[in-house]
Design a protein around this motif. Structure first.
Motif, mmCIF file in Angstrom:
data_model
loop_
_atom_site.group_PDB
_atom_site.id
_atom_site.type_symbol
_atom_site.label_atom_id
_atom_site.label_comp_id
_atom_site.label_asym_id
_atom_site.label_seq_id
_atom_site.Cartn_x
_atom_site.Cartn_y
_atom_site.Cartn_z
ATOM 1 N N VAL A 8 0.886 -1.029 -0.055
ATOM 2 C CA VAL A 8 -0.036 0.002 -0.183
ATOM 3 C C VAL A 8 0.894 1.267 0.020
ATOM 4 O O VAL A 8 0.509 2.286 -0.727
ATOM 5 C CB VAL A 8 -0.685 -0.034 1.183
ATOM 6 C CG1 VAL A 8 -1.783 1.292 1.467
ATOM 7 C CG2 VAL A 8 -1.967 -1.139 0.974
ATOM 8 N N LEU A 9 2.029 1.375 0.824
ATOM 9 C CA LEU A 9 2.838 2.428 1.014
ATOM 10 C C LEU A 9 4.026 2.591 0.012
ATOM 11 O O LEU A 9 4.937 3.127 0.023
ATOM 12 C CB LEU A 9 3.090 2.547 2.388
ATOM 13 C CG LEU A 9 2.120 3.335 3.325
ATOM 14 C CD1 LEU A 9 2.748 3.281 4.764
ATOM 15 C CD2 LEU A 9 1.531 4.654 2.801
ATOM 16 N N GLY A 10 3.970 1.382 -0.835
ATOM 17 C CA GLY A 10 5.157 1.088 -1.751
ATOM 18 C C GLY A 10 5.562 2.398 -2.555
ATOM 19 O O GLY A 10 6.821 2.733 -2.347
ATOM 20 N N ARG A 32 7.715 13.521 6.378
ATOM 21 C CA ARG A 32 8.244 12.474 7.054
ATOM 22 C C ARG A 32 7.249 12.256 7.963
ATOM 23 O O ARG A 32 6.910 10.852 8.247
ATOM 24 C CB ARG A 32 9.657 12.978 7.721
ATOM 25 C CG ARG A 32 10.000 11.440 8.580
ATOM 26 C CD ARG A 32 11.636 11.675 8.686
ATOM 27 N NE ARG A 32 12.237 11.384 7.463
ATOM 28 C CZ ARG A 32 12.279 10.371 6.842
ATOM 29 N NH1 ARG A 32 11.782 9.171 7.046
ATOM 30 N NH2 ARG A 32 13.169 10.200 5.627
ATOM 31 N N ALA A 33 6.648 13.038 8.661
ATOM 32 C CA ALA A 33 5.377 12.758 9.802
ATOM 33 C C ALA A 33 4.419 12.194 9.297
ATOM 34 O O ALA A 33 3.790 11.359 9.699
ATOM 35 C CB ALA A 33 5.243 14.367 10.419
ATOM 36 N N GLU A 34 4.040 12.739 8.013
ATOM 37 C CA GLU A 34 2.912 12.081 7.303
ATOM 38 C C GLU A 34 3.273 10.566 6.760
ATOM 39 O O GLU A 34 2.338 9.661 7.123
ATOM 40 C CB GLU A 34 2.386 12.762 6.077
ATOM 41 C CG GLU A 34 1.444 12.247 5.073
ATOM 42 C CD GLU A 34 0.163 12.408 5.748
ATOM 43 O OE1 GLU A 34 -0.884 12.046 5.223
ATOM 44 O OE2 GLU A 34 -0.074 13.121 7.040
ATOM 45 N N LEU A 35 4.306 10.387 6.600
ATOM 46 C CA LEU A 35 4.501 8.816 6.175
ATOM 47 C C LEU A 35 4.510 8.045 7.140
ATOM 48 O O LEU A 35 4.103 6.967 7.265
ATOM 49 C CB LEU A 35 5.920 8.820 5.465
ATOM 50 C CG LEU A 35 5.917 9.453 3.952
ATOM 51 C CD1 LEU A 35 7.631 9.482 3.467
ATOM 52 C CD2 LEU A 35 5.330 8.539 3.180
ATOM 53 N N GLU A 36 5.036 8.788 8.298
ATOM 54 C CA GLU A 36 5.242 7.735 9.805
ATOM 55 C C GLU A 36 3.814 7.479 10.233
ATOM 56 O O GLU A 36 3.332 6.547 10.759
ATOM 57 C CB GLU A 36 6.074 8.562 10.776
ATOM 58 C CG GLU A 36 7.438 8.588 10.498
ATOM 59 C CD GLU A 36 8.414 9.365 11.431
ATOM 60 O OE1 GLU A 36 7.582 9.680 12.553
ATOM 61 O OE2 GLU A 36 9.537 9.555 11.160
ATOM 62 N N ARG A 37 2.819 8.765 10.154
ATOM 63 C CA ARG A 37 1.634 8.456 10.506
ATOM 64 C C ARG A 37 0.724 7.341 9.610
ATOM 65 O O ARG A 37 -0.033 6.599 10.056
ATOM 66 C CB ARG A 37 1.024 9.813 10.513
ATOM 67 C CG ARG A 37 -0.659 9.854 10.934
ATOM 68 C CD ARG A 37 -1.479 10.938 10.597
ATOM 69 N NE ARG A 37 -1.611 11.112 9.106
ATOM 70 C CZ ARG A 37 -2.480 10.642 8.538
ATOM 71 N NH1 ARG A 37 -3.132 9.739 8.926
ATOM 72 N NH2 ARG A 37 -2.673 10.851 6.896
ATOM 73 N N LEU A 38 0.984 7.371 8.230
ATOM 74 C CA LEU A 38 0.525 6.509 7.398
ATOM 75 C C LEU A 38 0.865 5.211 7.761
ATOM 76 O O LEU A 38 0.105 4.176 7.657
ATOM 77 C CB LEU A 38 0.868 7.034 5.918
ATOM 78 C CG LEU A 38 -0.168 8.145 5.384
ATOM 79 C CD1 LEU A 38 0.395 8.508 4.168
ATOM 80 C CD2 LEU A 38 -1.640 7.973 5.440
ATOM 81 N N ARG A 39 2.233 4.865 8.024
ATOM 82 C CA ARG A 39 2.732 3.520 8.276
ATOM 83 C C ARG A 39 2.138 3.052 9.588
ATOM 84 O O ARG A 39 1.862 1.924 9.455
ATOM 85 C CB ARG A 39 4.238 3.824 8.430
ATOM 86 C CG ARG A 39 4.957 3.919 6.776
ATOM 87 C CD ARG A 39 6.375 4.037 6.975
ATOM 88 N NE ARG A 39 7.006 4.159 5.837
ATOM 89 C CZ ARG A 39 8.214 4.915 5.557
ATOM 90 N NH1 ARG A 39 8.659 5.555 6.531
ATOM 91 N NH2 ARG A 39 8.711 5.318 4.358
ATOM 92 N N ARG A 40 2.028 4.062 10.568
ATOM 93 C CA ARG A 40 1.431 3.623 11.484
ATOM 94 C C ARG A 40 -0.016 2.862 11.738
ATOM 95 O O ARG A 40 -0.448 2.012 11.998
ATOM 96 C CB ARG A 40 1.431 4.723 12.922
ATOM 97 C CG ARG A 40 1.399 4.244 14.054
ATOM 98 C CD ARG A 40 1.767 5.353 15.185
ATOM 99 N NE ARG A 40 1.449 6.723 14.852
ATOM 100 C CZ ARG A 40 2.237 7.627 14.317
ATOM 101 N NH1 ARG A 40 3.630 7.348 14.315
ATOM 102 N NH2 ARG A 40 2.008 8.843 13.905
ATOM 103 N N GLU A 41 -0.763 3.833 10.852
ATOM 104 C CA GLU A 41 -2.288 3.598 10.643
ATOM 105 C C GLU A 41 -2.349 2.281 9.823
ATOM 106 O O GLU A 41 -3.279 1.526 10.167
ATOM 107 C CB GLU A 41 -2.740 4.756 9.486
ATOM 108 C CG GLU A 41 -4.259 4.572 9.407
ATOM 109 C CD GLU A 41 -4.687 5.901 8.738
ATOM 110 O OE1 GLU A 41 -5.395 5.828 7.821
ATOM 111 O OE2 GLU A 41 -4.316 7.136 9.058
ATOM 112 N N ILE A 42 -1.361 1.999 9.015
ATOM 113 C CA ILE A 42 -1.524 0.945 8.190
ATOM 114 C C ILE A 42 -1.250 -0.518 9.012
ATOM 115 O O ILE A 42 -1.910 -1.416 8.983
ATOM 116 C CB ILE A 42 -0.498 0.742 6.790
ATOM 117 C CG1 ILE A 42 -1.107 1.794 5.802
ATOM 118 C CG2 ILE A 42 -0.276 -0.540 6.088
ATOM 119 C CD1 ILE A 42 -2.200 1.458 5.140
ATOM 120 N N GLY A 43 -0.466 -0.139 9.922
ATOM 121 C CA GLY A 43 0.157 -1.396 10.634
ATOM 122 C C GLY A 43 -1.102 -1.547 11.692
ATOM 123 O O GLY A 43 -1.348 -2.779 12.163
#
Length: 68
Positions: A8-10, A32-43
């Motif tokens: 999804v985040l590829g 960077r903060a947005e990417l981290e938030r999205l990765r956390r949400e996906i997890g």
């Protein structure tokens, strides 16, 4: 199905990595903060999916036993 969730985040990760390796500037802190938030949400969503899959399997087994 797991591969689909992992990809999804590829594109976002590829862009992030390209910016760091390319030397054309750093990723902005907001990005960077947005990417981290999205990765956390996906997890979190992947964890919930695994929980629901386990519940589904338990219900399937219960129904199989009940039908017998």
């Amino acid at each position: 199905m797991a591969a689909q969730r992992d990809d999804v985040l590829g594109p976002a990760r590829a862009t992030d990595n390209r910016r760091w390796r390319g030397g054309r500037g750093r990723v902005r802190e907001a990005e960077r903060a947005e990417l981290e938030r999205l990765r956390r949400e996906i997890g979190e969503k992947n964890k919930r999916i695994r929980e629901l899959e386990m519940e589904r399997d338990v219900f399937k087994r219960c129904m199989a036993l009940w039908v017998k």
